[in-house]
Design a protein around this motif. Structure first.
Motif, PDB file in Angstrom:
ATOM      1  N   TRP A  12     -18.003 -39.448 -86.675  1.00  0.00           N
ATOM      2  CA  TRP A  12     -19.047 -40.471 -86.802  1.00  0.00           C
ATOM      3  C   TRP A  12     -19.871 -40.574 -85.517  1.00  0.00           C
ATOM      4  N   THR A  36     -23.850 -39.696 -84.670  1.00  0.00           N
ATOM      5  CA  THR A  36     -24.728 -40.854 -84.473  1.00  0.00           C
ATOM      6  C   THR A  36     -25.101 -41.043 -83.012  1.00  0.00           C
ATOM      7  N   LEU A  41     -25.104 -41.000 -93.914  1.00  0.00           N
ATOM      8  CA  LEU A  41     -26.129 -41.379 -92.947  1.00  0.00           C
ATOM      9  C   LEU A  41     -27.514 -40.838 -93.299  1.00  0.00           C
TER      10      LEU A  41
END
Length: 318
Positions: free
Chosen positions: A121, A125, A156
């Motif tokens: 993650w 990001t 996302l």
């Protein structure tokens, strides 16, 4: 209580009765604890943390319940600093290292996702700056980080996700998790050969590469990145070095970024873990894992340490 114990660095853990010394923190009744590469490395006594004092309970993360029944994920420093970890019926954990979970989260699945999903993650990001509509290449798409990354990129807003995997099992797994195309990684790959296989799998510019492998796969990925594209490296399981040159980087104004979970603050880690657990509870995020009883910890540890595990091994303590 019953626990997995490392009696001597470099040896397999054994199941034994163990009463930890009094310590602060919250008493967590452990439900599930994954056996991770970091656990094996720390217990070997060869990590840069140094040899841990023995005997100790390994396990740098786990899932359990607070005394009031609240389900939680938690992290420990087992093997990195003196103290016991998650592979026991109970673990004492500092409050800052505890994250409350959704009541309907599957403990074994959350344990399997754990810090690997946190790394996926955050790599996509905060480090990789993934934007809606971008195309992503996930190297090592059959591993735990790669499996999570394929799904997270979708969550996302990536318009297309391509995975590169070594085994046929891993390639099937990546496709089932949502990869639009899957490219094989071969033992005798050269940079030009792999780059030539990657190009037709792409649909337009490649914006971001998630790379837990390094070596030839990373160098080939740089060959197919768009000008200004980004590669986030978070591991070196293929090789500690990669054969790319200055001209490749400069001609494309490419960006190579490094990521480690150690860069996160505890609040950042907790927030990411809450997000991951929420997606897992909602059925949007999963990885392959095998649940094994504590009594089988020695065999499971051996499987992990020899690199023959085909999924995350998760000890069930209850």
């Amino acid at each position: 209580m019953r626990a997995a114990l490392i009696l001597q660095c470099g040896q397999l853990p054994v199941v034994a009765a163990h009463e930890p010394p009094p310590s602060g923190g919250v008493r967590v009744a452990v439900t599930a604890a994954p056996i991770t590469p970091l656990d094996v490395l720390c217990a070997s006594g060869t990590s840069y943390f140094g040899a841990p004092p023995v005997p100790y309970v390994p396990g740098v993360q786990g899932v359990g319940a607070l005394p009031d029944g609240t389900p939680v994920w938690f992290a420990t420093d087992a093997g990195m600093r003196p103290g016991d970890g998650s592979m026991a019926e109970y673990c004492h954990v500092p409050p800052a290292d505890i994250v409350e979970l959704p009541p309907d989260a599957d403990p074994a699945l959350v344990a399997a996702l754990g810090l690997s999903a946190v790394a996926a993650w955050q790599s996509l990001t905060s480090c990789g700056d993934l934007r809606t509509g971008e195309q992503v290449l996930v190297l090592g798409g059959g591993g735990i980080v790669g499996q999570a990354a394929i799904q997270i990129a979708r969550l996302l807003g990536a318009r297309r996700v391509v995975a590169a995997c070594r085994s046929s099992r891993a390639r099937s797994r990546a496709a089932a998790l949502g990869a639009d195309a899957v490219v094989p990684l071969l033992d005798d790959d050269t940079v030009p050969d792999l780059a030539a296989r990657l190009r037709p799998a792409l649909d337009g510019p490649l914006d971001l590469v998630l790379d837990p492998l390094f070596g030839v796969p990373a160098a080939a990925a740089l060959q197919v990145l768009r000008p200004g594209g980004r590669l986030v490296n978070l591991g070196g399981s293929a090789a500690p070095t990669a054969p790319f040159d200055s001209a490749t980087l400069r001609s494309g104004s490419l960006r190579i970024l490094g990521y480690t979970n150690n860069s996160l603050t505890k609040p950042e880690r907790a927030e990411t873990m809450r997000t991951i657990a929420a997606h897992a509870a909602a059925g949007r995020l999963t990885v392959s894992y095998e649940a094994v009883p504590l009594s089988d910890v020695s065999a499971a540890w051996q499987t992990q340490s020899t690199g023959s595990a085909t999924s995350r091994l998760v000890l069930l303590l209850r």
